[in-house]
Design a protein around this motif. Structure first.
Motif, PDB file in Angstrom:
ATOM      1  N   TYR A 171       0.606  -1.249   0.072  1.00 19.46           N
ATOM      2  CA  TYR A 171      -0.063   0.076  -0.016  1.00 19.46           C
ATOM      3  C   TYR A 171       0.795   1.254   0.061  1.00 19.46           C
ATOM      4  O   TYR A 171       0.657   2.303  -0.758  1.00 19.46           O
ATOM      5  CB  TYR A 171      -0.809  -0.007   1.248  1.00 19.46           C
ATOM      6  N   ASN A 172       1.980   1.229   0.706  1.00 15.39           N
ATOM      7  CA  ASN A 172       2.853   2.504   0.902  1.00 15.39           C
ATOM      8  C   ASN A 172       3.927   2.629  -0.560  1.00 15.39           C
ATOM      9  O   ASN A 172       3.925   3.577  -0.738  1.00 15.39           O
ATOM     10  CB  ASN A 172       3.746   2.309   1.982  1.00 15.39           C
ATOM     11  N   TYR A 173       4.292   1.726  -1.122  1.00 17.89           N
ATOM     12  CA  TYR A 173       5.102   1.719  -1.969  1.00 17.89           C
ATOM     13  C   TYR A 173       4.456   0.776  -3.411  1.00 17.89           C
ATOM     14  O   TYR A 173       5.112  -0.142  -3.832  1.00 17.89           O
ATOM     15  CB  TYR A 173       6.556   1.289  -1.781  1.00 17.89           C
ATOM     16  N   PRO A 174       3.339   1.118  -3.831  1.00 19.48           N
ATOM     17  CA  PRO A 174       2.520   0.312  -4.994  1.00 19.48           C
ATOM     18  C   PRO A 174       3.742   0.088  -6.017  1.00 19.48           C
ATOM     19  O   PRO A 174       3.818  -0.835  -6.617  1.00 19.48           O
ATOM     20  CB  PRO A 174       1.520   1.039  -5.293  1.00 19.48           C
ATOM     21  N   GLU A 175       4.276   1.230  -6.377  1.00 23.50           N
ATOM     22  CA  GLU A 175       5.026   1.217  -7.752  1.00 23.50           C
ATOM     23  C   GLU A 175       6.210   0.274  -7.409  1.00 23.50           C
ATOM     24  O   GLU A 175       6.660  -0.667  -8.402  1.00 23.50           O
ATOM     25  CB  GLU A 175       5.566   2.455  -8.184  1.00 23.50           C
ATOM     26  N   GLU A 176       7.003   0.491  -6.423  1.00 21.45           N
ATOM     27  CA  GLU A 176       8.156  -0.332  -6.211  1.00 21.45           C
ATOM     28  C   GLU A 176       7.597  -1.652  -5.926  1.00 21.45           C
ATOM     29  O   GLU A 176       8.383  -2.933  -6.255  1.00 21.45           O
ATOM     30  CB  GLU A 176       8.837   0.048  -4.830  1.00 21.45           C
ATOM     31  N   PHE A 177       6.618  -2.177  -5.302  1.00 22.23           N
ATOM     32  CA  PHE A 177       5.927  -3.624  -5.217  1.00 22.23           C
ATOM     33  C   PHE A 177       5.698  -4.106  -6.404  1.00 22.23           C
ATOM     34  O   PHE A 177       6.119  -5.166  -6.858  1.00 22.23           O
ATOM     35  CB  PHE A 177       4.769  -3.332  -4.217  1.00 22.23           C
ATOM     36  N   LYS A 178       5.199  -3.347  -7.272  1.00 23.55           N
ATOM     37  CA  LYS A 178       4.874  -3.946  -8.719  1.00 23.55           C
ATOM     38  C   LYS A 178       6.487  -4.106  -9.397  1.00 23.55           C
ATOM     39  O   LYS A 178       6.465  -5.161 -10.328  1.00 23.55           O
ATOM     40  CB  LYS A 178       4.251  -2.860  -9.575  1.00 23.55           C
ATOM     41  N   THR A 179       7.440  -3.265  -9.233  1.00 31.58           N
ATOM     42  CA  THR A 179       8.621  -3.508  -9.885  1.00 31.58           C
ATOM     43  C   THR A 179       9.158  -5.091  -9.139  1.00 31.58           C
ATOM     44  O   THR A 179       9.546  -5.577 -10.070  1.00 31.58           O
ATOM     45  CB  THR A 179       9.669  -2.716  -9.674  1.00 31.58           C
ATOM     46  N   LEU A 180       9.245  -5.094  -7.867  1.00 33.51           N
ATOM     47  CA  LEU A 180       9.385  -6.329  -7.357  1.00 33.51           C
ATOM     48  C   LEU A 180       8.803  -7.651  -7.902  1.00 33.51           C
ATOM     49  O   LEU A 180       9.359  -8.664  -8.540  1.00 33.51           O
ATOM     50  CB  LEU A 180       9.058  -6.326  -5.996  1.00 33.51           C
ATOM     51  N   LEU A 181       7.502  -7.386  -8.375  1.00 36.91           N
ATOM     52  CA  LEU A 181       6.666  -8.675  -8.926  1.00 36.91           C
ATOM     53  C   LEU A 181       7.290  -8.731 -10.052  1.00 36.91           C
ATOM     54  O   LEU A 181       7.056  -9.975 -10.698  1.00 36.91           O
ATOM     55  CB  LEU A 181       4.956  -8.461  -8.782  1.00 36.91           C
ATOM     56  N   ASP A 182       7.268  -7.587 -10.840  1.00 37.24           N
ATOM     57  CA  ASP A 182       7.416  -7.873 -12.298  1.00 37.24           C
ATOM     58  C   ASP A 182       9.120  -8.752 -12.515  1.00 37.24           C
ATOM     59  O   ASP A 182       9.182  -9.245 -13.418  1.00 37.24           O
ATOM     60  CB  ASP A 182       7.782  -6.441 -12.873  1.00 37.24           C
ATOM     61  N   LYS A 183       9.969  -8.194 -11.731  1.00 32.06           N
ATOM     62  CA  LYS A 183      11.278  -9.049 -11.339  1.00 32.06           C
ATOM     63  C   LYS A 183      11.129 -10.214 -11.293  1.00 32.06           C
ATOM     64  O   LYS A 183      12.002 -11.229 -11.857  1.00 32.06           O
ATOM     65  CB  LYS A 183      12.129  -8.321 -10.480  1.00 32.06           C
ATOM     66  N   LEU A 184      10.203 -10.484 -10.289  1.00 32.07           N
ATOM     67  CA  LEU A 184       9.875 -12.027  -9.942  1.00 32.07           C
ATOM     68  C   LEU A 184       9.377 -12.798 -10.987  1.00 32.07           C
ATOM     69  O   LEU A 184      10.009 -13.924 -11.313  1.00 32.07           O
ATOM     70  CB  LEU A 184       9.132 -12.243  -8.578  1.00 32.07           C
ATOM     71  N   ALA A 185       8.444 -12.129 -11.763  1.00 30.55           N
ATOM     72  CA  ALA A 185       8.030 -12.764 -13.024  1.00 30.55           C
ATOM     73  C   ALA A 185       8.756 -13.229 -14.002  1.00 30.55           C
ATOM     74  O   ALA A 185       8.851 -14.431 -14.521  1.00 30.55           O
ATOM     75  CB  ALA A 185       6.849 -11.908 -13.443  1.00 30.55           C
ATOM     76  N   ASP A 186       9.789 -12.147 -14.205  1.00 32.56           N
ATOM     77  CA  ASP A 186      10.929 -12.606 -15.298  1.00 32.56           C
ATOM     78  C   ASP A 186      11.707 -13.862 -14.802  1.00 32.56           C
ATOM     79  O   ASP A 186      11.933 -14.637 -15.902  1.00 32.56           O
ATOM     80  CB  ASP A 186      11.837 -11.431 -15.644  1.00 32.56           C
ATOM     81  N   SER A 187      12.061 -13.851 -13.889  1.00 30.44           N
ATOM     82  CA  SER A 187      12.828 -15.266 -13.281  1.00 30.44           C
ATOM     83  C   SER A 187      12.087 -16.416 -13.213  1.00 30.44           C
ATOM     84  O   SER A 187      12.607 -17.456 -13.619  1.00 30.44           O
ATOM     85  CB  SER A 187      13.372 -14.758 -12.151  1.00 30.44           C
ATOM     86  N   LEU A 188      10.902 -16.274 -12.960  1.00 26.80           N
ATOM     87  CA  LEU A 188       9.945 -17.344 -12.749  1.00 26.80           C
ATOM     88  C   LEU A 188       9.551 -17.968 -14.204  1.00 26.80           C
ATOM     89  O   LEU A 188       9.516 -19.348 -14.375  1.00 26.80           O
ATOM     90  CB  LEU A 188       8.489 -17.058 -12.074  1.00 26.80           C
ATOM     91  N   VAL A 189       9.551 -17.211 -15.350  1.00 30.59           N
ATOM     92  CA  VAL A 189       9.607 -17.895 -16.770  1.00 30.59           C
ATOM     93  C   VAL A 189      10.759 -18.720 -16.771  1.00 30.59           C
ATOM     94  O   VAL A 189      10.508 -19.986 -17.340  1.00 30.59           O
ATOM     95  CB  VAL A 189       9.429 -16.632 -17.623  1.00 30.59           C
ATOM     96  N   ASP A 190      11.863 -18.110 -16.728  1.00 33.89           N
ATOM     97  CA  ASP A 190      13.178 -18.775 -16.934  1.00 33.89           C
ATOM     98  C   ASP A 190      12.930 -20.146 -16.123  1.00 33.89           C
ATOM     99  O   ASP A 190      13.330 -21.122 -16.558  1.00 33.89           O
ATOM    100  CB  ASP A 190      14.452 -17.939 -16.607  1.00 33.89           C
ATOM    101  N   TYR A 191      12.698 -20.115 -14.672  1.00 36.04           N
ATOM    102  CA  TYR A 191      12.813 -21.115 -13.957  1.00 36.04           C
ATOM    103  C   TYR A 191      11.739 -22.053 -14.251  1.00 36.04           C
ATOM    104  O   TYR A 191      12.043 -23.519 -14.338  1.00 36.04           O
ATOM    105  CB  TYR A 191      12.228 -20.727 -12.553  1.00 36.04           C
ATOM    106  N   LEU A 192      10.364 -21.784 -14.758  1.00 37.60           N
ATOM    107  CA  LEU A 192       9.570 -22.927 -15.232  1.00 37.60           C
ATOM    108  C   LEU A 192       9.968 -23.570 -16.676  1.00 37.60           C
ATOM    109  O   LEU A 192       9.758 -24.718 -16.868  1.00 37.60           O
ATOM    110  CB  LEU A 192       8.188 -22.466 -15.372  1.00 37.60           C
ATOM    111  N   TYR A 193      10.475 -22.531 -17.281  1.00 35.07           N
ATOM    112  CA  TYR A 193      10.814 -23.042 -18.784  1.00 35.07           C
ATOM    113  C   TYR A 193      12.049 -24.309 -18.512  1.00 35.07           C
ATOM    114  O   TYR A 193      12.120 -25.440 -19.321  1.00 35.07           O
ATOM    115  CB  TYR A 193      11.492 -21.986 -19.534  1.00 35.07           C
ATOM    116  N   PHE A 194      12.974 -23.762 -17.715  1.00 31.51           N
ATOM    117  CA  PHE A 194      13.908 -24.700 -17.437  1.00 31.51           C
ATOM    118  C   PHE A 194      13.437 -26.166 -16.726  1.00 31.51           C
ATOM    119  O   PHE A 194      13.997 -27.211 -17.228  1.00 31.51           O
ATOM    120  CB  PHE A 194      14.781 -24.176 -16.206  1.00 31.51           C
ATOM    121  N   GLN A 195      12.312 -26.249 -16.094  1.00 26.11           N
ATOM    122  CA  GLN A 195      11.671 -27.310 -15.436  1.00 26.11           C
ATOM    123  C   GLN A 195      10.952 -28.129 -16.881  1.00 26.11           C
ATOM    124  O   GLN A 195      11.168 -29.175 -16.746  1.00 26.11           O
ATOM    125  CB  GLN A 195      10.580 -26.852 -14.491  1.00 26.11           C
ATOM    126  N   ILE A 196      10.587 -27.333 -17.492  1.00 30.95           N
ATOM    127  CA  ILE A 196       9.887 -27.994 -18.660  1.00 30.95           C
ATOM    128  C   ILE A 196      10.977 -28.650 -19.763  1.00 30.95           C
ATOM    129  O   ILE A 196      10.901 -29.510 -20.028  1.00 30.95           O
ATOM    130  CB  ILE A 196       8.962 -27.168 -19.599  1.00 30.95           C
TER     131      ILE A 196
END
Ligand SMILES: Cc1c2[nH]c(c1CCC(=O)O)Cc1[nH]c(c(CCC(=O)O)c1C)Cc1[nH]c(c(CCC(=O)O)c1C)Cc1[nH]c(c(C)c1CCC(=O)O)C2
Length: 347
Positions: A171-196
């Protein structure tokens, strides 16, 4: 790669004809099995367990051997990739995961590094090991935590009753929080693709804590990074993606826009309603209340059959719990549930 001999799960996902409903159970590789506890003792710390390929393969295949489930989920944890990304944690007895240095202020997000999948090579080895030792008997499911759920742990530092710190940060840092989520999303794509690439037949994204959000906040924060993960994976592969959210009843309409092949729901929503909204475009997984497994066998049977009947004879349903098995559950009752579903769902 050769397709699994029992491919009910994959056919159910594609809504192709099935002889019966496939079943697997979240947290099926866990402490309710004495055989798991033995392996765990051998390994010592939980972290040494999931990083030990040989033991982790053993743990992954126990549910197939003892329950006869229709899919294996690899033995690992949603937090696994965070360690090489700069966020170390330990599993404390009776408490669960505790992070060394949680995120306290927006600058701390800079400590998050993109995932180098070579640092989680053991996860790939586990998938290969499972496929080899089961000789492709059943499909293997890989997984990751959803960006919101992982971010919640990284800020909170541990499991929480209300995720007060994580949500206050949001709530206090919505934009920074979204940046965190977005960074995680990029790595999770690589992580899931690696598993596939390592041989996973399907992957599941666990958004265990998104149910703590209001529908508006779910739509604004939790959903976009999941959509991103799914969209990017779909550009590379047609391996099915299962999207699990705990506490979805209030925002099902948003969740079902994520683009997943399967929506996995808890028990606080009627599976008939979910079917009406998503089928036949998507498949559905769930949705037995895990606590039913503490009740008498007649109750387990009745409740399982109720769900099967609500879905009906169409393909497209994967039987599962609405959340994970618990350590003090009776293995025999778990086995009974698997049998009831496999026998009671014959077409
Ligand atoms: C939130 C979450 C975590 N981990 C996971 C989630 C999402 C699913 C959910 O909502 O339950 C996912 C997970 N964790 C584990 C698996 C393995 C595969 C399976 O059997 O489902 C999976 C898919 C093993 C585990 N992960 C953990 C254990 C227990 C470790 C042990 O003491 O042996 C297992 C078998 C530890 C863990 N890991 C986590 C917690 C909160 C804990 C401690 C709580 C607990 O003890 O149950 C984080």
């Amino acid at each position: 790669m050769e397709k699994p001999k029992n491919d009910l799960l994959l056919r159910a996902i594609k809504k192709e004809p099935i002889e019966r409903t496939p079943i697997w159970l979240m947290r099926q590789a866990g402490r309710y099995m004495p055989e798991y506890r033995k392996l765990r003792e051998k390994a010592g710390k939980f972290k040494n367990f999931y990083k030990n390929v040989e033991l982790a393969v053993e743990a992954s295949i126990l549910p197939y051997k003892f329950l006869g489930v229709d899919a294996t989920i690899i033995f690992s944890d949603i937090l696994t990739p965070l360690e090489p990304m700069g966020f170390n944690f330990d599993f404390k007895q009776g408490e669960g995961p505790v992070f060394e240095k949680p995120i306290e202020k927006p600058e701390d997000i800079n400590r998050l590094k993109p995932l180098d999948v070579n640092e989680v090579s053991y996860v790939g080895e586990i998938i290969k090991g499972v496929n080899e030792s089961l000789n492709r008997a059943i499909p293997t499911i890989g997984f990751c935590g959803a960006p919101f759920t992982l971010a919640a742990y990284m800020i909170e530092g541990r499991t929480s009753r209300d995720f007060k710190k994580a949500k206050t940060f949001m709530y206090n840092y919505p934009e920074e929080f979204k940046t965190l989520l977005d960074k995680l999303a990029d790595s999770l794509v690589d992580y899931l693709y690696f598993q596939i690439e390592s041989g996973a037949d399907a992957v599941q994204i666990f958004d265990s804590w998104a149910g703590y959000l209001s529908p508006d906040d779910y739509k604004e924060f939790a959903l976009p990074p999941i959509k991103k993960v799914i969209k990017k994976l779909k550009e590379k592969t047609n391996t099915p993606i299962i999207h699990f959210t705990k506490g979805v009843a209030g925002f099902l309409d948003y969740m079902i826009t994520s683009g997943a092949d399967v929506y996995s729901v808890d028990w606080m929503i009627d599976i008939k309603k979910v079917k009406e909204k998503v089928f036949p475009k998507s498949a559905v997984q769930g949705n037995l209340d895990p606590i039913v497994l503490y009740a008498e066998k007649e109750v387990i049977k009745r409740k399982a059959i109720e769900i099967l009947e609500k879905w009906g004879k169409d393909s497209g349903h994967i039987f599962n719990l609405g959340h994970g098995l618990m350590p003090d559950m009776d293995k025999e009752k778990v086995k009974y549930l698997v049998k009831i579903v496999q026998e009671g769902s014959r077409r």
